[in-house]
Write an enzyme that holds these catalytic residues in place. Sequence first.
Site: not given
Length: 714
Positions: A195, A253, A415
């Site tokens: 990621d 994220h 996600s």
Amino acid sequence: MRKKFLALIVSMGLLFASIPALAAPNQSDGGKVNFKKATEKVNPVIQIDKQSQTSKKAATFKNEAAKKHKPGEVIVKFKNTYSTESLGVLQTKFGLKTNKNLNKTDTKLLSFNAKIPIEEVLKSLNESPLVEYAEPNYLVKPDAVSDPMFGQLWGMKNTGQPIFGVPGKAGIDIGAESAWAVTKGSTSLIIGVIDTGVDINHPDLKAQIWKNPGEVAGDGIDNDKNGYIDDVNGWDFYNVDNSVYDYADGDEHGTHVAGTIAGTANTIGVIGVAPNVKIMPLKFLGPDGGYTSDAILAVNYAKAKGVKITNNSWGGGGFSQALYDAIKGSNSLFLAAAGNDGTNNDSSPHYPSNFDLSNILSVAAIENTGNLASFSNYGVTSVDIAAPGQDILSTVPAFTPGDYSSAYDYFSGTSMATPMVTGAAALFLSKNPSAAPLTIKDAILKNATPLSSLNGAVLSGSMLRADKVVNYQPDNDIPGLPFTGTSVTNTVSATSDLDDVFSLNLLKGEKITVTLTGAAGSDFDLYLYNSSATTVKSSAGIVAYSEKAATSSETFTYIAPADGTYYLDVYAYKGSGSYTATVKAGATAGTYENTAKEIGYLPAWGTSSNTNVSGGSFAFTNTAGAKAQFVFNGTGVTVTGLKYATQGIVKVTVDGVSSLVNLNSATTLYKQQYYTKTGLTTGRHVLTIEWTGKAPVGVKKTATAVNVDTIIVK
């Protein structure tokens, strides 16, 4: 609190390069056949009312960590056969009534006049000679959920609480609390987060960050010789350094994903689905996206470190064969987000989630009412399952370095749904550490909860339920667990655990003898299914069995007609208890003619009759790719054949160690022992005899044939 919607899986354009895609039952005894019939239970479908989205407001958080008890109730265990009515004066004084029997005999939930202080009731009851003990009816919570924001983690526990003004539907969650009653994850299990970076100093993540045992921090040396210097906590493939978190890059994220998977169980913030496992940060995305090449490096890094589960909340590039190959060979379960375009992946593929690979599990997102999130991609053939993914609260980096007081945020996207499933996979693997990636995937899909809103939207038509996943016994049905070693001991029950299933990888011609012994008074049976079988709840695919009446002493012998995966089923026909199943693989001591079923020829070889050879015939081939394979159980093996003018070089291999043998001779020589191997340990060994296409020096180039007369096992 901040709130963020990820318009794409990662809120950035990902700069991916697009690369174009280039038998009949074999019964060994005369017992009565009792083939099993389908008995699988169908999960009820939860009906979801479609709901339009309303405006949302910021949520408030309450710390409910203080111990509480139910007013006007006590739990009492009576001595002997006494009951509430036996208390006489005390029953009248406190207005005691039996609400529930908590077991079959002596423990009961009593109500009393709530105007009376509970301390007085407990004191009097505990002094009574009729009572063993009396105590409050405590309000209990799992130890892990002391995290003050747990009440807003609707994906973990949905009581109908509103999230940004939208009331949820109770029960639309993954059942985290029940799952934690079984396991919170193994501290030795590592989950790769491929990621953006992960803030490894976040107080809700710091204790869960993987530390490379083969690396010495700060010495500038590649101690573990994996090509990465000082990769103490993972690697940054975006900036090409060992700093897996960069404040300047944001790295929100990856930090958010990590918190959902493994946020620490403590007294602050949030908690992850698998709060005990370790996170391996593998950064390849930055503020402007990332490249397929770096994704491949991250996948390969995880593989080299033995990681069995990776979370991949990213995508958007074209088909990449290189990435496909890396994932295929990763020896891991690759959890992939389905995408946030609100489109059908069946017709508009989204990669990597759309790669047609069995070790990929693609995840869509649902909102707190149980409906598919408006942004979520879907696909009845290309998306496997759904999980909570809208307005998910988790960890993010601090606005100001070092100040984590408000380092939590709501994100939305597939996600956010993917790490929910990754966490459940981690819980299952923690409980079943030998489970293969496909077994983990199978456990997740078989134990999902059907929702009417997902029918026709995802392959399973269901949402994730971590509590069902952790309680699933992977040996209950195909694909089962790998049969390792030569025997296994376990238990089965005709009333609660009918089947134990194990997978066996057999070679063409491989002979196995399976025996079973079970508890006295039980009647357990043995079945072997071929690779076409999909369940042991029916007789379809059974190729061998032993089911003697009124005994658990069973055995059969089987020779595999083709390479493949076979499934051994220990079935409790009657009774319950322990058993031991033993598999002896390979041909035992003796001489095997070239026509023996125990020799597997690939592809077909020819047979020539000749009175000068053993058994009157020999097998031969002069075809590219041809080989003969033979599995044996002994301490030595000898191969005999002919040597004559048209023969060439044969490759003979035992357990991976090869030798080249010249079979050419100007005069014909019969019954030649052209290969012998001795000194092997007792057990299963694999012999292969292969055509090489090579001719010896000094003879015609077409002299390349090879042959087999007999194989002798010692």
